[in-house]
Design a protein around this motif. Structure first.
Motif, PDB file in Angstrom:
ATOM      1  N   GLY A   1      -2.356  -1.211   8.091  1.00 35.94           N
ATOM      2  CA  GLY A   1      -2.524  -0.670   7.508  1.00 35.94           C
ATOM      3  C   GLY A   1      -0.906   0.086   7.241  1.00 35.94           C
ATOM      4  N   GLU A   2      -0.387   0.939   5.924  1.00 42.41           N
ATOM      5  CA  GLU A   2      -1.759   1.945   5.885  1.00 42.41           C
ATOM      6  C   GLU A   2      -2.623   1.443   4.610  1.00 42.41           C
ATOM      7  N   THR A   3      -4.278   2.076   4.712  1.00 41.00           N
ATOM      8  CA  THR A   3      -4.973   0.570   3.908  1.00 41.00           C
ATOM      9  C   THR A   3      -6.064   2.828   3.585  1.00 41.00           C
TER      10      THR A   3
ATOM     11  N   ILE B   1      -5.080   4.526   8.623  1.00 38.63           N
ATOM     12  CA  ILE B   1      -5.644   5.129   7.118  1.00 38.63           C
ATOM     13  C   ILE B   1      -4.828   5.719   6.325  1.00 38.63           C
ATOM     14  N   HIS B   2      -4.647   5.361   5.122  1.00 38.93           N
ATOM     15  CA  HIS B   2      -4.367   6.611   3.613  1.00 38.93           C
ATOM     16  C   HIS B   2      -4.912   7.309   3.471  1.00 38.93           C
ATOM     17  N   ASP B   3      -5.401   8.374   3.003  1.00 43.96           N
ATOM     18  CA  ASP B   3      -6.358   9.262   2.511  1.00 43.96           C
ATOM     19  C   ASP B   3      -5.752  10.113   1.832  1.00 43.96           C
TER      20      ASP B   3
ATOM     21  N   LEU C   1      -1.504  -3.638   2.274  1.00 43.75           N
ATOM     22  CA  LEU C   1      -1.015  -3.401   1.215  1.00 43.75           C
ATOM     23  C   LEU C   1      -1.627  -2.118   0.307  1.00 43.75           C
ATOM     24  N   HIS C   2      -0.607  -1.239   0.637  1.00 38.79           N
ATOM     25  CA  HIS C   2      -0.929  -0.059   0.239  1.00 38.79           C
ATOM     26  C   HIS C   2      -2.154  -0.234  -0.885  1.00 38.79           C
ATOM     27  N   PRO C   3      -2.774   1.339  -0.307  1.00 39.56           N
ATOM     28  CA  PRO C   3      -4.361   1.399  -1.891  1.00 39.56           C
ATOM     29  C   PRO C   3      -3.702   2.010  -2.868  1.00 39.56           C
TER      30      PRO C   3
HETATM   31 ZN   LIG Z   1       0.435   7.470   3.166  1.00 40.23          ZN
END
Ligand SMILES: [Zn+2]
Ligand SMILES: [Zn+2]
Length: 282
Positions: free
Chosen positions: A119-121, A156-158, A75-77
């Motif tokens: 991810g992406e999380t 990781i999505h940051d 689940l995307h942030p």
């Molecule tokens: Zn992303």
């Protein structure tokens, strides 16, 4: 030539590499066409990344159907707060239950053999405001736990959340293989990631004129921790910025990266190929 026209096929790479992060489900054309075009320029593997339940199921199915595709599920942030709060503003308690249910589905998908990443999380303070931070953090921590339990890479999505992402990773204990997708930190952060053994995956924005801090980070990033990705359909590399992105454009970004790092194209491609296989355990 129209600005929306697909860029031409670049010269093939001399060494086959992977696109470590793409969203085929958001791109034009069939999966088969996309994979064939990518393979024609020696982009022979793609990691298909899911951002919600539907996308994660699709990623897993697509990976099961194509030997050159591996999946990452999450689940995307920006999706986690939507599940908790609901589009109609669902009550907090009910919303948290909905998040746990969705995470249980991600957990089940993460067990599949062709799913190699969770991810992406992570955290996105650009698109999600302060009201979504608690949901993002709860979801991020749950994904870290899922990745560790299944022995999968954490993707990781940051976005504008570097310090908090690094803090939570240290606090929760990062999985053995952790990838910062669309790496967006500076050189100082690249040193921190290098010390922790985190992979740094560079996207087309490393070619943008205003992205010198990103190129400085790439110089610092050890060759054995560098990956390349399209994040297509987003972040089309220069000189095609604004036109549709797809995995077959990886050579454009990789060549720009090789110039920044001062290594020849084949050296970088070999390193990236080995790193991606190590990160996603294939
Ligand atoms: Zn992303
Ligand atoms: Zn993405």
């Amino acid at each position: 030539m129209s600005r929306t026209e697909a860029p031409p096929l670049p010269e093939p790479l001399g060494v086959p590499v992977a696109d470590s992060h793409t969203h085929l489900d958001m791109q034009d054309g069939s999966v088969e066409e996309s994979l064939a075009r990518a393979a024609a320029v020696n982009v022979t593997t793609v990691i298909q990344v899911g951002c919600d339940l539907k996308g994660s199921h699709w990623a897993a199915e697509t990976a099961a159907a194509h030997p050159s595709v591996y999946a990452a599920v999450a689940l995307h942030p920006n999706e986690a707060p939507r599940i908790v709060h609901g589009d109609q503003g669902a009550r907090e308690a009910g919303g948290t239950a909905a998040l746990h249910e969705a995470l249980a589905e991600i957990d089940a998908l993460a067990a599949l053999d062709h799913v190699r990443g969770v991810g992406e999380t992570g955290l996105d303070y650009f698109r999600t405001g302060p009201e979504g931070v608690a949901a993002q953090e709860e979801s991020f921590r749950a994904h870290i736990e899922i990745a560790k339990r299944h022995g999968k890479a954490l993707v990781i999505h940051d976005r504008e959340a570097h310090a908090d992402v690094l803090r939570i990773l240290t606090d929760a204990g990062a999985p053995e293989r952790t990838v910062f997708h669309c790496y967006s930190g500076d050189a100082d952060m690249a040193r921190i990631c290098a010390d922790a053994g985190y992979f740094m995956s560079f996207a087309g924005n490393v070619t943008f004129k205003n992205a010198q801090p990103l190129r400085d980070a790439l110089v610092v990033a050890p060759l054995e921790l560098v990956l390349v990705e399209t994040d297509a359909p987003f972040l089309t590399p220069a000189p095609y910025r604004g036109r549709p992105n797809a995995p077959y454009l990886i050579p454009v970004t990789l060549r720009a990266m090789a110039a920044v790092k001062g290594v020849d194209e084949d050296t970088l491609a070999s390193a990236v190929a080995g790193n991606t296989a190590r990160a996603f355990d294939y």
